[in-house]
Design a protein around this motif. Structure first.
Motif, PDB file in Angstrom:
ATOM      1  N   TRP A 227      28.119  46.997  13.660  1.00 57.47           N
ATOM      2  CA  TRP A 227      28.770  45.983  14.488  1.00 57.47           C
ATOM      3  C   TRP A 227      29.721  46.540  15.544  1.00 57.47           C
ATOM      4  CZ3 TRP A 227      27.119  41.596  15.819  1.00 57.47           C
ATOM      5  CH2 TRP A 227      26.370  40.797  14.943  1.00 57.47           C
ATOM      6  N   PRO A 228      30.543  47.560  15.262  1.00 54.24           N
ATOM      7  CA  PRO A 228      31.415  48.063  16.331  1.00 54.24           C
ATOM      8  C   PRO A 228      30.649  48.525  17.565  1.00 54.24           C
ATOM      9  CG  PRO A 228      32.180  48.844  14.206  1.00 54.24           C
ATOM     10  CD  PRO A 228      30.855  48.188  13.955  1.00 54.24           C
ATOM     11  N   ALA A 229      29.524  49.214  17.362  1.00 58.77           N
ATOM     12  CA  ALA A 229      28.728  49.681  18.497  1.00 58.77           C
ATOM     13  C   ALA A 229      28.058  48.516  19.226  1.00 58.77           C
ATOM     14  CB  ALA A 229      27.676  50.678  18.023  1.00 58.77           C
ATOM     15  N   VAL A 230      27.561  47.560  18.463  1.00 53.70           N
ATOM     16  CA  VAL A 230      26.919  46.387  19.075  1.00 53.70           C
ATOM     17  C   VAL A 230      27.932  45.575  19.874  1.00 53.70           C
ATOM     18  CG1 VAL A 230      25.793  44.181  18.543  1.00 53.70           C
ATOM     19  CG2 VAL A 230      25.069  46.273  17.372  1.00 53.70           C
ATOM     20  N   ALA A 231      29.118  45.350  19.305  1.00 54.15           N
ATOM     21  CA  ALA A 231      30.156  44.595  20.015  1.00 54.15           C
ATOM     22  C   ALA A 231      30.575  45.311  21.289  1.00 54.15           C
ATOM     23  CB  ALA A 231      31.356  44.381  19.098  1.00 54.15           C
ATOM     24  N   ALA A 232      30.636  46.634  21.261  1.00 53.83           N
ATOM     25  CA  ALA A 232      31.016  47.393  22.456  1.00 53.83           C
ATOM     26  C   ALA A 232      30.012  47.172  23.586  1.00 53.83           C
ATOM     27  CB  ALA A 232      31.114  48.879  22.116  1.00 53.83           C
ATOM     28  N   ARG A 233      28.747  47.029  23.236  1.00 58.11           N
ATOM     29  CA  ARG A 233      27.737  46.794  24.274  1.00 58.11           C
ATOM     30  C   ARG A 233      27.870  45.393  24.872  1.00 58.11           C
ATOM     31  NH1 ARG A 233      21.851  48.810  22.831  1.00 58.11           N
ATOM     32  NH2 ARG A 233      21.650  48.098  24.997  1.00 58.11           N
ATOM     33  N   TYR A 234      28.209  44.405  24.038  1.00 54.42           N
ATOM     34  CA  TYR A 234      28.471  43.067  24.578  1.00 54.42           C
ATOM     35  C   TYR A 234      29.696  43.080  25.481  1.00 54.42           C
ATOM     36  CZ  TYR A 234      24.918  40.596  21.901  1.00 54.42           C
ATOM     37  OH  TYR A 234      23.715  40.125  21.415  1.00 54.42           O
ATOM     38  N   ASP A 235      30.723  43.818  25.079  1.00 58.62           N
ATOM     39  CA  ASP A 235      31.933  43.911  25.887  1.00 58.62           C
ATOM     40  C   ASP A 235      31.617  44.545  27.245  1.00 58.62           C
ATOM     41  OD1 ASP A 235      34.958  43.730  25.991  1.00 58.62           O
ATOM     42  OD2 ASP A 235      34.677  45.870  26.359  1.00 58.62           O
ATOM     43  N   GLU A 236      30.807  45.588  27.237  1.00 59.11           N
ATOM     44  CA  GLU A 236      30.416  46.237  28.493  1.00 59.11           C
ATOM     45  C   GLU A 236      29.637  45.275  29.387  1.00 59.11           C
ATOM     46  OE1 GLU A 236      27.853  50.174  29.966  1.00 59.11           O
ATOM     47  OE2 GLU A 236      27.939  49.624  27.846  1.00 59.11           O
ATOM     48  N   LEU A 237      28.717  44.515  28.790  1.00 64.85           N
ATOM     49  CA  LEU A 237      27.937  43.549  29.564  1.00 64.85           C
ATOM     50  C   LEU A 237      28.835  42.463  30.142  1.00 64.85           C
ATOM     51  CD1 LEU A 237      25.221  42.422  30.526  1.00 64.85           C
ATOM     52  CD2 LEU A 237      24.950  41.336  28.277  1.00 64.85           C
ATOM     53  N   ALA A 238      29.773  41.974  29.333  1.00 67.72           N
ATOM     54  CA  ALA A 238      30.691  40.926  29.798  1.00 67.72           C
ATOM     55  C   ALA A 238      31.527  41.406  30.977  1.00 67.72           C
ATOM     56  CB  ALA A 238      31.592  40.485  28.649  1.00 67.72           C
ATOM     57  N   ARG A 239      32.033  42.618  30.878  1.00 63.89           N
ATOM     58  CA  ARG A 239      32.876  43.146  31.955  1.00 63.89           C
ATOM     59  C   ARG A 239      32.074  43.369  33.234  1.00 63.89           C
ATOM     60  NH1 ARG A 239      37.883  44.551  30.137  1.00 63.89           N
ATOM     61  NH2 ARG A 239      38.122  44.443  27.855  1.00 63.89           N
ATOM     62  N   SER A 240      30.792  43.697  33.093  1.00 59.20           N
ATOM     63  CA  SER A 240      29.966  43.845  34.291  1.00 59.20           C
ATOM     64  C   SER A 240      29.762  42.511  34.987  1.00 59.20           C
ATOM     65  CB  SER A 240      28.616  44.472  33.925  1.00 59.20           C
ATOM     66  OG  SER A 240      27.797  43.559  33.208  1.00 59.20           O
ATOM     67  N   LEU A 241      29.658  41.421  34.205  1.00 63.49           N
ATOM     68  CA  LEU A 241      29.538  40.090  34.806  1.00 63.49           C
ATOM     69  C   LEU A 241      30.821  39.693  35.520  1.00 63.49           C
ATOM     70  CD1 LEU A 241      27.699  38.050  31.997  1.00 63.49           C
ATOM     71  CD2 LEU A 241      26.731  38.957  34.112  1.00 63.49           C
ATOM     72  N   ILE A 242      31.959  39.993  34.902  1.00 64.73           N
ATOM     73  CA  ILE A 242      33.240  39.669  35.531  1.00 64.73           C
ATOM     74  C   ILE A 242      33.398  40.454  36.822  1.00 64.73           C
ATOM     75  CG2 ILE A 242      35.744  39.868  35.282  1.00 64.73           C
ATOM     76  CD1 ILE A 242      35.339  39.343  32.278  1.00 64.73           C
ATOM     77  N   ALA A 243      33.040  41.741  36.794  1.00 63.44           N
ATOM     78  CA  ALA A 243      33.191  42.581  37.975  1.00 63.44           C
ATOM     79  C   ALA A 243      32.294  42.128  39.117  1.00 63.44           C
ATOM     80  CB  ALA A 243      32.876  44.035  37.625  1.00 63.44           C
ATOM     81  N   ALA A 244      31.176  41.484  38.781  1.00 64.27           N
ATOM     82  CA  ALA A 244      30.213  41.066  39.803  1.00 64.27           C
ATOM     83  C   ALA A 244      30.537  39.702  40.396  1.00 64.27           C
ATOM     84  CB  ALA A 244      28.803  41.030  39.210  1.00 64.27           C
ATOM     85  N   ARG A 245      31.559  39.030  39.851  1.00 62.52           N
ATOM     86  CA  ARG A 245      31.894  37.707  40.379  1.00 62.52           C
ATOM     87  C   ARG A 245      32.443  37.824  41.797  1.00 62.52           C
ATOM     88  NH1 ARG A 245      35.512  34.393  36.293  1.00 62.52           N
ATOM     89  NH2 ARG A 245      34.642  32.647  37.464  1.00 62.52           N
ATOM     90  N   PRO A 246      32.333  36.762  42.596  1.00 64.70           N
ATOM     91  CA  PRO A 246      32.913  36.780  43.936  1.00 64.70           C
ATOM     92  C   PRO A 246      34.391  37.139  43.872  1.00 64.70           C
ATOM     93  CG  PRO A 246      31.497  34.871  43.668  1.00 64.70           C
ATOM     94  CD  PRO A 246      31.609  35.514  42.323  1.00 64.70           C
ATOM     95  N   SER A 247      34.875  37.906  44.842  1.00 64.47           N
ATOM     96  CA  SER A 247      36.239  38.417  44.798  1.00 64.47           C
ATOM     97  C   SER A 247      37.272  37.295  44.725  1.00 64.47           C
ATOM     98  CB  SER A 247      36.511  39.297  46.012  1.00 64.47           C
ATOM     99  OG  SER A 247      36.253  38.589  47.213  1.00 64.47           O
ATOM    100  N   ALA A 248      37.010  36.169  45.403  1.00 64.07           N
ATOM    101  CA  ALA A 248      37.971  35.077  45.379  1.00 64.07           C
ATOM    102  C   ALA A 248      38.134  34.507  43.996  1.00 64.07           C
ATOM    103  CB  ALA A 248      37.541  33.972  46.356  1.00 64.07           C
ATOM    104  N   VAL A 249      37.018  34.420  43.274  1.00 59.98           N
ATOM    105  CA  VAL A 249      37.089  33.907  41.903  1.00 59.98           C
ATOM    106  C   VAL A 249      37.768  34.917  41.017  1.00 59.98           C
ATOM    107  CG1 VAL A 249      35.727  33.149  39.935  1.00 59.98           C
ATOM    108  CG2 VAL A 249      35.016  32.511  42.244  1.00 59.98           C
ATOM    109  N   ALA A 250      37.424  36.188  41.171  1.00 56.94           N
ATOM    110  CA  ALA A 250      38.022  37.230  40.343  1.00 56.94           C
ATOM    111  C   ALA A 250      39.528  37.308  40.561  1.00 56.94           C
ATOM    112  CB  ALA A 250      37.368  38.570  40.655  1.00 56.94           C
ATOM    113  N   ALA A 251      39.970  37.116  41.800  1.00 59.38           N
ATOM    114  CA  ALA A 251      41.399  37.194  42.099  1.00 59.38           C
ATOM    115  C   ALA A 251      42.183  36.074  41.436  1.00 59.38           C
ATOM    116  CB  ALA A 251      41.618  37.148  43.606  1.00 59.38           C
ATOM    117  N   ALA A 252      41.512  34.965  41.159  1.00 64.19           N
ATOM    118  CA  ALA A 252      42.181  33.826  40.528  1.00 64.19           C
ATOM    119  C   ALA A 252      42.313  33.983  39.033  1.00 64.19           C
ATOM    120  CB  ALA A 252      41.429  32.542  40.866  1.00 64.19           C
ATOM    121  N   MET A 253      41.629  34.998  38.461  1.00 56.15           N
ATOM    122  CA  MET A 253      41.691  35.204  37.020  1.00 56.15           C
ATOM    123  C   MET A 253      43.044  35.742  36.614  1.00 56.15           C
ATOM    124  SD  MET A 253      38.020  36.892  36.109  1.00 56.15           S
ATOM    125  CE  MET A 253      38.645  37.277  34.495  1.00 56.15           C
ATOM    126  N   PRO A 254      43.526  35.374  35.400  1.00 55.17           N
ATOM    127  CA  PRO A 254      44.801  35.911  34.940  1.00 55.17           C
ATOM    128  C   PRO A 254      44.710  37.406  34.704  1.00 55.17           C
ATOM    129  CG  PRO A 254      43.670  34.730  33.164  1.00 55.17           C
ATOM    130  CD  PRO A 254      42.910  34.474  34.423  1.00 55.17           C
TER     131      PRO A 254
END
Length: 379
Positions: free
Chosen positions: A352-379
């Motif tokens: 599970w630790p390795a599997v969760a790390a891969r989900y975390d990496e995928l999630a962060r790639s989606l956040i990084a790919a969001r439009p800059s205006a939306v990303a800037a509004a994130m806390p």
């Protein structure tokens, strides 16, 4: 930057594979004080009491339904959605689609089933779900290939991340006086246990004769519609075959520690499943992670994981082939060790630790790919 996760799924105390999976994934992604919460999907008769980690319940008959569930998920940075036909309201669970379209945060949809022969509605629904999702995960390469070959979807969205497993090797293997065969999980038609009982009857000449444990409750949906008819049928088959004294039914839903002790006590794990459609099996992953030899029917996940690996494959509904494979593992010198010797290289990526790390990496790639205006509004 800290990333917070909202999960949409069935969830304990509901007893099903999706609930168990979501509980484990959410626990590992929110370790160390990371914020997260589950929007729990329930059906009629489920326990609706307040549960730690559950931030909203999407129950049957609620007029706000998917809208309220989407609003709850939008409070997190990323929504992780478990998908299985029939989990969500609407025909084939179609109410998950407007929810995905309503979300303002990135979404990861985990496909637990990819059918080779879906109905036209099931096919179109899954295609629309993939279109609406930020990313899609299958747990096997077989499922990914099936999705890309049989559905009109964007392959760039699809990643393969294996089903996670607990670290069962922390528990010492406790061998029994007689060879111990094991099947576990929620019980119901399709598990193929009747074929395992017939195989057991063909092993009566072994000394000592094997014992067989069938661990797990009857699936709640099976119990609701058919009661204990399947389990009672298994008892009748065992009596007719003369193997009842060697079979132990253990109708409990085990915690991780208890399950680890049970798995590690087995000499062979039997997965005699009937369905040729099963592209994901949590039980199979747990057995591989535990380093126990496996005999399985040729369902897709078993073919992918066991070919040249820690088990033997047999045809569906063939007790003679099941018995022959078990006999080989129990009697051929060195075979059990040869089957599992490559497991050590596989297991780290399945925990599970390795599997969760891969989900975390995928999630962060989606956040990084969001439009800059939306990303800037994130806390």
């Amino acid at each position: 930057m800290a990333c917070t996760y909202g999960f949409l799924s069935t969830h304990p105390p509901t007893q099903c594979g999706l609930a168990t999976f979501n509980s484990a994934l959410s626990a590992h992604l929110t370790k160390g004080g990371m914020r997260g919460g589950t929007v729990r999907v329930t059906t009629e008769g489920d326990d609706e009491r307040s549960i730690p980690g559950v931030v909203h319940t999407w129950g049957p008959g609620r007029s706000d339904g998917w809208q309220a569930a989407a609003s709850a998920l939008d409070r997190f940075d990323v929504a992780i959605v478990q998908h299985e036909y029939g989990i969500y309201p609407g025909p084939d669970g179609q109410d998950v689609l407007p929810l995905l379209r309503r979300l303002t945060v990135p979404s990861i949809v985990i496909l637990h089933t990819v059918l080779t022969r879906p109905t036209p509605r099931q096919r179109r629904l899954l295609e629309q779900i993939v279109e609406a999702a930020g990313a899609v995960v299958t747990m096997t390469g077989t499922a990914r290939d099936r999705l890309l070959a049989g559905y009109h979807v964007d392959g760039a969205k699809v990643s393969v991340i294996p089903h996670g497993a607990a670290d069962h090797t922390r528990v010492s293997a406790q061998r029994r006086l007689r060879p111990h065969l094991l099947t576990w999980g929620l019980i119901g038609p399709g598990k193929g246990i009747e074929w395992a009982l017939r195989a057991l009857a063909l092993l009566g000449d072994l000394i000592p004769t094997p014992t067989y444990t069938v661990a797990g409750k009857t699936h709640p949906k099976v119990l609701e519609h058919h009661g204990e008819a399947y389990r009672n049928r298994l008892h009748r088959i065992g009596t007719r075959l003369g193997v009842s004294a060697s079979v132990r039914y253990d109708p409990v839903y085990r915690d991780d520690a208890s399950l680890s002790r049970l798995i590690r006590s087995a000499d062979v794990v039997l997965l005699p499943y009937d369905s040729p459609e099963q592209v994901t099996s949590g039980v199979l992953i747990e057995a591989v992670a535990a380093g126990v030899p496996i005999v399985a029917t040729s369902f897709p996940h078993a073919v992918e994981l066991l070919t040249g690996g820690p088990g033997l494959l047999v045809p569906h509904e063939d007790p003679a082939a099941l018995a022959s494979a078990v006999r080989r593992i129990l009697t051929e010198p060195g075979l059990a060790k040869d089957l599992t010797k490559g497991t050590a290289a596989l297991v780290p990526a399945l925990l599970w630790p390795a599997v969760a790390a891969r989900y975390d990496e995928l999630a962060r790639s989606l956040i990084a790919a969001r439009p800059s205006a939306v990303a800037a509004a994130m806390p």
